[in-house]
Design an enzyme around this catalytic site. Structure first.
Site, PDB file in Angstrom:
ATOM      1  N   LYS A  80       0.860  -1.185   0.000  1.00 63.06           N
ATOM      2  CA  LYS A  80       0.000   0.000   0.000  1.00 63.06           C
ATOM      3  C   LYS A  80       0.894   1.232   0.000  1.00 63.06           C
ATOM      4  O   LYS A  80       1.959   1.238   0.618  1.00 63.06           O
ATOM      5  CB  LYS A  80      -0.855   0.011   1.271  1.00 63.06           C
ATOM      6  CG  LYS A  80      -2.058   0.899   1.177  1.00 63.06           C
ATOM      7  CD  LYS A  80      -3.259   0.148   0.653  1.00 63.06           C
ATOM      8  CE  LYS A  80      -4.454   1.054   0.528  1.00 63.06           C
ATOM      9  NZ  LYS A  80      -5.639   0.332   0.070  1.00 63.06           N
ATOM     10  N   VAL A 184     -17.478   4.248  -3.099  1.00 62.78           N
ATOM     11  CA  VAL A 184     -18.043   2.924  -2.843  1.00 62.78           C
ATOM     12  C   VAL A 184     -19.392   3.044  -2.129  1.00 62.78           C
ATOM     13  O   VAL A 184     -20.373   2.400  -2.513  1.00 62.78           O
ATOM     14  CB  VAL A 184     -17.086   2.054  -1.994  1.00 62.78           C
ATOM     15  CG1 VAL A 184     -17.702   0.690  -1.737  1.00 62.78           C
ATOM     16  CG2 VAL A 184     -15.745   1.897  -2.693  1.00 62.78           C
TER      17      VAL A 184
HETATM   18  P1  NAI Z   1     -14.006   7.909  -0.844  1.00 62.01           P
HETATM   19  O1  NAI Z   1     -12.922   8.834  -0.426  1.00 62.01           O
HETATM   20  O2  NAI Z   1     -14.649   8.076  -2.183  1.00 62.01           O
HETATM   21  O3  NAI Z   1     -15.205   7.934   0.226  1.00 62.01           O
HETATM   22  C1  NAI Z   1     -15.005   7.941   1.600  1.00 62.01           C
HETATM   23  C2  NAI Z   1     -16.106   8.829   2.177  1.00 62.01           C
HETATM   24  O4  NAI Z   1     -16.080   8.735   3.597  1.00 62.01           O
HETATM   25  C3  NAI Z   1     -15.936  10.305   1.819  1.00 62.01           C
HETATM   26  O5  NAI Z   1     -17.156  10.797   1.263  1.00 62.01           O
HETATM   27  C4  NAI Z   1     -15.633  10.965   3.171  1.00 62.01           C
HETATM   28  O6  NAI Z   1     -16.142  12.283   3.268  1.00 62.01           O
HETATM   29  C5  NAI Z   1     -16.350  10.027   4.113  1.00 62.01           C
HETATM   30  N1  NAI Z   1     -15.903  10.070   5.495  1.00 62.01           N
HETATM   31  C6  NAI Z   1     -14.641  10.194   5.984  1.00 62.01           C
HETATM   32  N2  NAI Z   1     -14.666  10.168   7.319  1.00 62.01           N
HETATM   33  C7  NAI Z   1     -15.968  10.007   7.687  1.00 62.01           C
HETATM   34  C8  NAI Z   1     -16.631   9.897   8.945  1.00 62.01           C
HETATM   35  N3  NAI Z   1     -15.977   9.939  10.107  1.00 62.01           N
HETATM   36  N4  NAI Z   1     -17.983   9.748   8.956  1.00 62.01           N
HETATM   37  C9  NAI Z   1     -18.673   9.700   7.792  1.00 62.01           C
HETATM   38  N5  NAI Z   1     -18.085   9.802   6.571  1.00 62.01           N
HETATM   39  C10 NAI Z   1     -16.747   9.942   6.532  1.00 62.01           C
HETATM   40  O7  NAI Z   1     -13.416   6.434  -0.659  1.00 62.01           O
HETATM   41  P2  NAI Z   1     -13.966   5.083  -1.258  1.00 62.01           P
HETATM   42  O8  NAI Z   1     -13.186   4.754  -2.458  1.00 62.01           O
HETATM   43  O9  NAI Z   1     -15.448   5.128  -1.327  1.00 62.01           O
HETATM   44  O10 NAI Z   1     -13.518   4.042  -0.128  1.00 62.01           O
HETATM   45  C11 NAI Z   1     -14.242   3.903   1.076  1.00 62.01           C
HETATM   46  C12 NAI Z   1     -13.571   2.845   1.956  1.00 62.01           C
HETATM   47  O11 NAI Z   1     -13.542   1.608   1.254  1.00 62.01           O
HETATM   48  C13 NAI Z   1     -12.108   3.142   2.324  1.00 62.01           C
HETATM   49  O12 NAI Z   1     -11.836   2.671   3.614  1.00 62.01           O
HETATM   50  C14 NAI Z   1     -11.309   2.352   1.298  1.00 62.01           C
HETATM   51  O13 NAI Z   1     -10.025   2.014   1.767  1.00 62.01           O
HETATM   52  C15 NAI Z   1     -12.194   1.142   1.175  1.00 62.01           C
HETATM   53  N6  NAI Z   1     -12.009   0.443  -0.093  1.00 62.01           N
HETATM   54  C16 NAI Z   1     -12.215   1.102  -1.272  1.00 62.01           C
HETATM   55  C17 NAI Z   1     -12.028   0.438  -2.473  1.00 62.01           C
HETATM   56  C18 NAI Z   1     -12.320   1.089  -3.785  1.00 62.01           C
HETATM   57  O14 NAI Z   1     -12.409   0.372  -4.800  1.00 62.01           O
HETATM   58  N7  NAI Z   1     -12.522   2.398  -3.825  1.00 62.01           N
HETATM   59  C19 NAI Z   1     -11.555  -0.957  -2.495  1.00 62.01           C
HETATM   60  C20 NAI Z   1     -11.455  -1.568  -1.196  1.00 62.01           C
HETATM   61  C21 NAI Z   1     -11.634  -0.863  -0.047  1.00 62.01           C
END
Ligand code: NAI
Length: 351
Positions: A80, A184
């Site tokens: 990572k 996601v």
């Molecule tokens: P993203 O950055 O698009 O979305 C994350 C969201 O969480 C953002 O809208 C942010 O404002 C919100 N957020 C942050 N802290 C928060 C809190 N305390 N309370 C409520 N909302 C909060 O990221 P994405 O790509 O959607 O990923 C989400 C999770 O899934 C991460 O942990 C990532 O590591 C994991 N993941 C993502 C993958 C992917 O394909 N994008 C693959 C595998 C895991």
């Protein structure tokens, strides 16, 4: 510069510091294991209080990638990258080109892609400096592009299976609390709504919540209250460490199944969930859809291979939950044990 961390006892390989054109450290690449193939895992671009915090996060995330890739039956190890998001203005293209140079310097030991805070456009900048990158714009008929919809699909199918297993029910009529409605989380909300689930959602970015309330009729919950919201299922889709000694006693959901990496703050928190009778779907088992798509892009596999591998996530989870119930073991321990066995087999085969 290379140093070995002490925080994680089964950490197997190296930490590489990433520097910008001015020679300043801007992040790290953590390689946990290359026993099964090149270390693959996305690049996180986020705020950290210190380099030590950033490094610790990279190490935990890299280990999760090793386990995730092993259990998803991918020919990949785990790694990572974590880059610190500068405060104020900065040259984004230059930053990701510098990161591309760091990836290239590892000669293929690490393959990068998107994670929290990074986009397809960022990976295109990385691609200017190295070919060890995926998550680029997809070409017609080929695998590639933003991995998030694939991650959401795997989580959704896993949640369907886990709801049947743990709650004896389809998702229709159940309430799912979704923490984080980013790439996601938002895609997952759409699939859940189409399956008849009721949604309670929260994000620290209020605009994202408002958009989904308008589109899907979801109920908005404050970011402080979402983990303890009245719901059948909790889907953590923001950042890690949300299941901990402070939050677990207040959970109302009977099932936790979401996309966020490293949802458990510590290994013991899996036991605390078990003790409360809450079924936990191990994060890296259910969120493998994104890396499956990234892997297919990198290895030149067809989209059908992605469909097939993602279709294996739900039955794999059911198998783990069956062992959990049979042996009264925390699901994270069952999954970790399986993953370590697969990695150890790879090590022996390589020796
Ligand atoms: P993203 O950055 O698009 O979305 C994350 C969201 O969480 C953002 O809208 C942010 O404002 C919100 N957020 C942050 N802290 C928060 C809190 N305390 N309370 C409520 N909302 C909060 O990221 P994405 O790509 O959607 O990923 C989400 C999770 O899934 C991460 O942990 C990532 O590591 C994991 N993941 C993502 C993958 C992917 O394909 N994008 C693959 C595998 C895991």
């Amino acid at each position: 510069m290379v140093h070995r961390p002490h925080e994680v006892t089964d950490f197997q390989e190296d930490i590489h510091v990433v520097s910008n054109a001015q020679g300043e450290a801007i992040g790290v690449i953590a390689i946990h294991s290359t026993a099964l193939g090149p270390a693959a895992g996305g690049c996180r671009f986020w705020h950290y209080d210190s380099h030590a915090d950033l490094t610790a996060d990279a190490i935990r995330l890299a280990r999760g990638m090793s386990y995730k890739n092993a259990l998803a039956d991918l020919p990949l190890g785990g790694g990572k990258a974590v880059l610190r998001r500068p405060e104020g203005g900065f040259d984004r293209a230059a930053l990701f080109r510098a990161f591309g140079d760091a990836v290239e310097s590892l000669g293929g030991a690490y393959i990068t892609a998107e994670d929290v805070g990074t986009t397809v456009a960022d990976m295109e900048r990385v691609r200017e400096r190295t070919r060890y990158v995926a998550g680029l714009h997809a070409e017609p008929g080929k695998s590639g592009g933003d991995p998030s919809p694939w991650t959401a699909r795997g989580v959704f199918e896993a949640m369907q299976a886990a709801a049947r297993f743990a709650l004896g029910s389809d998702l229709d009529g159940l309430t799912v609390a979704v923490q984080g409605t980013g790439n996601v989380g938002a895609a997952l909300c759409r699939m859940l709504r189409a399956a008849g689930a009721r949604l309670a959602i929260a994000d620290v970015d209020r605009r994202r919540v408002d958009a989904l309330v308008a589109e899907l009729g979801a109920r908005a919950v404050s970011a402080d209250d979402i983990l303890a919201a009245d719901a059948d299922i909790l889907a953590p889709c923001a950042l890690g460490g949300v299941l901990n000694g402070r939050t677990i006693p207040g959970l109302k959901a009977r099932l936790v199944c979401g996309a966020a990496n490293n949802q458990l703050a510590t290994e013991a928190d899996g036991e605390a969930l078990l003790a409360r009778g809450i079924v936990y779907a191990p994060d890296y088992v259910v969120n493998a859809g994104g890396i499956i798509n990234v892997s297919a892009e990198y290895l030149g596999e067809a989209p059908e291979a992605v469909e097939r591998r993602i279709g294996e996530i739900a039955p794999r989870l059911t198998g783990i939950l069956e062992v959990t119930a049979r042996d009264n073991l925390p699901a994270n321990i069952v999954a970790d044990t399986l993953a370590r066995r697969i990695i150890a087999r790879g090590q022996r085969a390589a020796a």
